[in-house]
Design a protein around this motif. Structure first.
Motif, PDB file in Angstrom:
ATOM      1  N   TYR A  40      20.538  25.768  -9.068  1.00  0.00           N
ATOM      2  CA  TYR A  40      21.696  25.314  -8.519  1.00  0.00           C
ATOM      3  C   TYR A  40      22.744  26.478  -8.656  1.00  0.00           C
ATOM      4  O   TYR A  40      24.024  26.312  -8.551  1.00  0.00           O
ATOM      5  CB  TYR A  40      22.317  24.272  -9.527  1.00  0.00           C
ATOM      6  CG  TYR A  40      21.638  22.893  -9.596  1.00  0.00           C
ATOM      7  CD1 TYR A  40      20.755  22.657  -8.516  1.00  0.00           C
ATOM      8  CD2 TYR A  40      21.791  22.019 -10.517  1.00  0.00           C
ATOM      9  CE1 TYR A  40      20.189  21.391  -8.462  1.00  0.00           C
ATOM     10  CE2 TYR A  40      20.905  21.038 -10.690  1.00  0.00           C
ATOM     11  CZ  TYR A  40      20.105  20.445  -9.609  1.00  0.00           C
ATOM     12  OH  TYR A  40      19.506  19.415  -9.541  1.00  0.00           O
ATOM     13  N   GLN A  46      28.783  33.731  -2.692  1.00  0.00           N
ATOM     14  CA  GLN A  46      29.851  32.881  -3.399  1.00  0.00           C
ATOM     15  C   GLN A  46      30.247  33.283  -4.837  1.00  0.00           C
ATOM     16  O   GLN A  46      31.321  33.225  -5.183  1.00  0.00           O
ATOM     17  CB  GLN A  46      29.188  31.454  -3.704  1.00  0.00           C
ATOM     18  CG  GLN A  46      28.692  30.805  -2.172  1.00  0.00           C
ATOM     19  CD  GLN A  46      27.721  29.702  -2.622  1.00  0.00           C
ATOM     20  OE1 GLN A  46      27.129  29.457  -3.501  1.00  0.00           O
ATOM     21  NE2 GLN A  46      27.755  28.713  -1.372  1.00  0.00           N
ATOM     22  N   ASP A 140      31.755  22.702 -11.588  1.00  0.00           N
ATOM     23  CA  ASP A 140      30.542  22.786 -10.717  1.00  0.00           C
ATOM     24  C   ASP A 140      29.491  22.410 -11.752  1.00  0.00           C
ATOM     25  O   ASP A 140      28.744  22.791 -12.358  1.00  0.00           O
ATOM     26  CB  ASP A 140      30.308  24.354 -10.585  1.00  0.00           C
ATOM     27  CG  ASP A 140      28.914  24.459  -9.632  1.00  0.00           C
ATOM     28  OD1 ASP A 140      28.578  23.390  -9.019  1.00  0.00           O
ATOM     29  OD2 ASP A 140      28.364  25.370  -9.600  1.00  0.00           O
ATOM     30  N   LYS A 143      27.992  15.822 -10.564  1.00  0.00           N
ATOM     31  CA  LYS A 143      29.192  15.184  -9.608  1.00  0.00           C
ATOM     32  C   LYS A 143      29.808  13.926  -9.760  1.00  0.00           C
ATOM     33  O   LYS A 143      31.011  13.497  -9.321  1.00  0.00           O
ATOM     34  CB  LYS A 143      28.779  15.314  -8.033  1.00  0.00           C
ATOM     35  CG  LYS A 143      28.115  16.560  -7.622  1.00  0.00           C
ATOM     36  CD  LYS A 143      28.789  17.896  -8.007  1.00  0.00           C
ATOM     37  CE  LYS A 143      28.355  19.088  -7.830  1.00  0.00           C
ATOM     38  NZ  LYS A 143      29.088  20.224  -8.303  1.00  0.00           N
ATOM     39  N   ASP A 166      33.103  23.016  -6.465  1.00  0.00           N
ATOM     40  CA  ASP A 166      31.658  23.470  -5.496  1.00  0.00           C
ATOM     41  C   ASP A 166      31.133  22.105  -5.234  1.00  0.00           C
ATOM     42  O   ASP A 166      31.143  20.987  -5.937  1.00  0.00           O
ATOM     43  CB  ASP A 166      31.038  24.231  -6.332  1.00  0.00           C
ATOM     44  CG  ASP A 166      30.241  24.918  -5.362  1.00  0.00           C
ATOM     45  OD1 ASP A 166      30.340  24.896  -4.234  1.00  0.00           O
ATOM     46  OD2 ASP A 166      29.378  25.777  -5.744  1.00  0.00           O
ATOM     47  N   ASN A 167      30.331  22.211  -4.178  1.00  0.00           N
ATOM     48  CA  ASN A 167      29.402  21.302  -3.622  1.00  0.00           C
ATOM     49  C   ASN A 167      29.993  19.808  -3.324  1.00  0.00           C
ATOM     50  O   ASN A 167      29.570  18.580  -3.894  1.00  0.00           O
ATOM     51  CB  ASN A 167      28.252  20.847  -4.688  1.00  0.00           C
ATOM     52  CG  ASN A 167      27.656  22.120  -5.326  1.00  0.00           C
ATOM     53  OD1 ASN A 167      27.690  22.294  -6.424  1.00  0.00           O
ATOM     54  ND2 ASN A 167      27.003  22.922  -4.245  1.00  0.00           N
ATOM     55  N   ARG A 170      27.961  17.852   0.646  1.00  0.00           N
ATOM     56  CA  ARG A 170      26.717  17.340   0.404  1.00  0.00           C
ATOM     57  C   ARG A 170      26.215  16.853   1.668  1.00  0.00           C
ATOM     58  O   ARG A 170      25.744  15.638   1.881  1.00  0.00           O
ATOM     59  CB  ARG A 170      26.974  16.194  -0.736  1.00  0.00           C
ATOM     60  CG  ARG A 170      27.774  16.613  -1.920  1.00  0.00           C
ATOM     61  CD  ARG A 170      27.377  15.395  -3.075  1.00  0.00           C
ATOM     62  NE  ARG A 170      26.293  15.778  -3.468  1.00  0.00           N
ATOM     63  CZ  ARG A 170      25.704  16.478  -4.217  1.00  0.00           C
ATOM     64  NH1 ARG A 170      26.445  17.593  -4.761  1.00  0.00           N
ATOM     65  NH2 ARG A 170      24.360  16.658  -4.568  1.00  0.00           N
ATOM     66  N   ASP A 171      26.098  18.092   2.470  1.00  0.00           N
ATOM     67  CA  ASP A 171      24.975  17.565   3.822  1.00  0.00           C
ATOM     68  C   ASP A 171      25.775  16.515   4.625  1.00  0.00           C
ATOM     69  O   ASP A 171      25.273  16.039   5.402  1.00  0.00           O
ATOM     70  CB  ASP A 171      23.643  17.232   3.477  1.00  0.00           C
ATOM     71  CG  ASP A 171      22.625  18.292   3.130  1.00  0.00           C
ATOM     72  OD1 ASP A 171      22.863  19.333   3.694  1.00  0.00           O
ATOM     73  OD2 ASP A 171      21.848  18.083   2.142  1.00  0.00           O
ATOM     74  N   ARG A 183      26.423  10.811  -6.969  1.00  0.00           N
ATOM     75  CA  ARG A 183      27.170  12.069  -6.680  1.00  0.00           C
ATOM     76  C   ARG A 183      27.917  12.155  -5.416  1.00  0.00           C
ATOM     77  O   ARG A 183      29.002  12.478  -5.594  1.00  0.00           O
ATOM     78  CB  ARG A 183      25.971  13.172  -6.580  1.00  0.00           C
ATOM     79  CG  ARG A 183      25.132  13.379  -7.538  1.00  0.00           C
ATOM     80  CD  ARG A 183      23.762  14.228  -7.349  1.00  0.00           C
ATOM     81  NE  ARG A 183      22.867  13.454  -6.241  1.00  0.00           N
ATOM     82  CZ  ARG A 183      22.044  13.780  -5.935  1.00  0.00           C
ATOM     83  NH1 ARG A 183      21.234  15.072  -6.267  1.00  0.00           N
ATOM     84  NH2 ARG A 183      21.186  13.167  -4.864  1.00  0.00           N
ATOM     85  N   LYS A 211      21.829  27.957   0.650  1.00  0.00           N
ATOM     86  CA  LYS A 211      21.983  26.754  -0.308  1.00  0.00           C
ATOM     87  C   LYS A 211      22.041  25.288   0.692  1.00  0.00           C
ATOM     88  O   LYS A 211      22.521  24.243   0.148  1.00  0.00           O
ATOM     89  CB  LYS A 211      23.014  26.764  -1.173  1.00  0.00           C
ATOM     90  CG  LYS A 211      22.667  27.921  -2.440  1.00  0.00           C
ATOM     91  CD  LYS A 211      21.435  27.283  -3.078  1.00  0.00           C
ATOM     92  CE  LYS A 211      21.236  28.260  -4.130  1.00  0.00           C
ATOM     93  NZ  LYS A 211      22.114  28.394  -5.316  1.00  0.00           N
ATOM     94  N   ASP A 214      27.117  22.574   2.790  1.00  0.00           N
ATOM     95  CA  ASP A 214      27.724  22.102   1.937  1.00  0.00           C
ATOM     96  C   ASP A 214      29.427  22.580   1.733  1.00  0.00           C
ATOM     97  O   ASP A 214      29.797  22.575   3.083  1.00  0.00           O
ATOM     98  CB  ASP A 214      27.249  22.515   0.482  1.00  0.00           C
ATOM     99  CG  ASP A 214      27.521  21.308  -0.649  1.00  0.00           C
ATOM    100  OD1 ASP A 214      28.444  20.745  -0.591  1.00  0.00           O
ATOM    101  OD2 ASP A 214      26.606  21.221  -1.620  1.00  0.00           O
ATOM    102  N   PHE A 216      33.329  23.524  -0.419  1.00  0.00           N
ATOM    103  CA  PHE A 216      34.006  23.657  -1.591  1.00  0.00           C
ATOM    104  C   PHE A 216      35.476  23.189  -1.350  1.00  0.00           C
ATOM    105  O   PHE A 216      35.916  23.300  -0.022  1.00  0.00           O
ATOM    106  CB  PHE A 216      34.029  25.155  -2.048  1.00  0.00           C
ATOM    107  CG  PHE A 216      34.774  26.311  -1.406  1.00  0.00           C
ATOM    108  CD1 PHE A 216      36.125  26.305  -1.216  1.00  0.00           C
ATOM    109  CD2 PHE A 216      33.827  27.134  -0.436  1.00  0.00           C
ATOM    110  CE1 PHE A 216      36.692  27.369  -0.619  1.00  0.00           C
ATOM    111  CE2 PHE A 216      34.339  27.882   0.307  1.00  0.00           C
ATOM    112  CZ  PHE A 216      35.935  28.058   0.215  1.00  0.00           C
TER     113      PHE A 216
END
Length: 223
Positions: A40, A46, A140, A143, A166-167, A170-171, A183, A211, A214, A216
């Protein structure tokens, strides 16, 4: 439409051109892999972005919620002045042991305080201890608890504090209102709180790279 393979190649291109090889950071990633930590970690690009944001902001005190193996911790702590401090919170004792070794390798033990345990409990304890506000807060961790982390981040902020989450794409699953993924729902509630909170102004950026897809959130506390 470009493929994930292209995203990965572009990430490597950026890293090769703009981010010099660093034996300490490379060893930190190797140690994380050897200890079988989840993959992760932020990418080198980043990590450098986080470092530049800390430098641009002139931050002296950083709070990181979610240490993992300390890779992002090293990037940010290196941007602090000599008398700066970074407090980082990690739930898993195994992850924390790896992070402590990585921070020691980087010579950052005196600049970084690593606290082990449930982050929400640690944050409450820090409030009882009267910990001072932070200039930069990096969220981070798990979630589903992002809403709670944001609420605590605001309590440990002052006008001008930067909050970076971050993240948060999520696609693209954040579009799914009926998602059963905790999440995704945690990130959606995170956005709802940001939208309703008058003390912070924020935006979010979608990203692609090694990654995947995604993004931020970047916000500044205004009052």
């Amino acid at each position: 439409m470009q493929s994930a393979d292209t995203w990965d190649q572009v990430d490597r291109y950026i890293t090769e051109r703009l981010i010099p090889q660093d034996p300490v950071l490379e060893q930190a990633l190797a140690s994380n892999r050897q200890a079988k930590l989840p993959s992760y970690d932020v990418t080198p690009a980043q990590g450098k972005l986080l470092q530049l944001l800390v430098q641009m902001h002139g931050s002296r005190r950083i709070l990181e919620i979610g240490t993992l193996g300390g890779y992002s911790t090293i990037w940010m702590a290196r941007a602090l002045p000599r008398d700066g401090q970074l407090v980082t919170l990690e739930l898993d004792p195994v992850h924390a042991r790896v992070a402590k070794a990585n921070l020691s390798l980087a010579g950052l033990e005196e600049r970084v305080e690593l606290r082990v345990g449930n982050a929400l409990d640690q944050l409450a304890e820090m409030e009882r201890e009267g910990v001072e506000p932070f200039d930069f807060i990096f969220i981070d961790a798990d979630k589903p608890n992002n809403p709670g982390y944001l609420q605590w981040a605001l309590r440990f902020s002052r006008p001008g504090t930067v909050i970076f989450g971050d993240n948060v794409i999520r696609d693209g699953e954040i579009l799914q209102e009926d998602s059963t993924d905790l999440r995704v729902q945690g990130v959606r509630t995170f956005y709802d709180l940001l939208a309703a909170e008058p003390r912070i102004t924020a935006s979010a950026i979608q990203t692609v790279g090694s990654k995947g897809y995604d993004g931020f959130v970047l916000g500044i506390v205004t009052s």
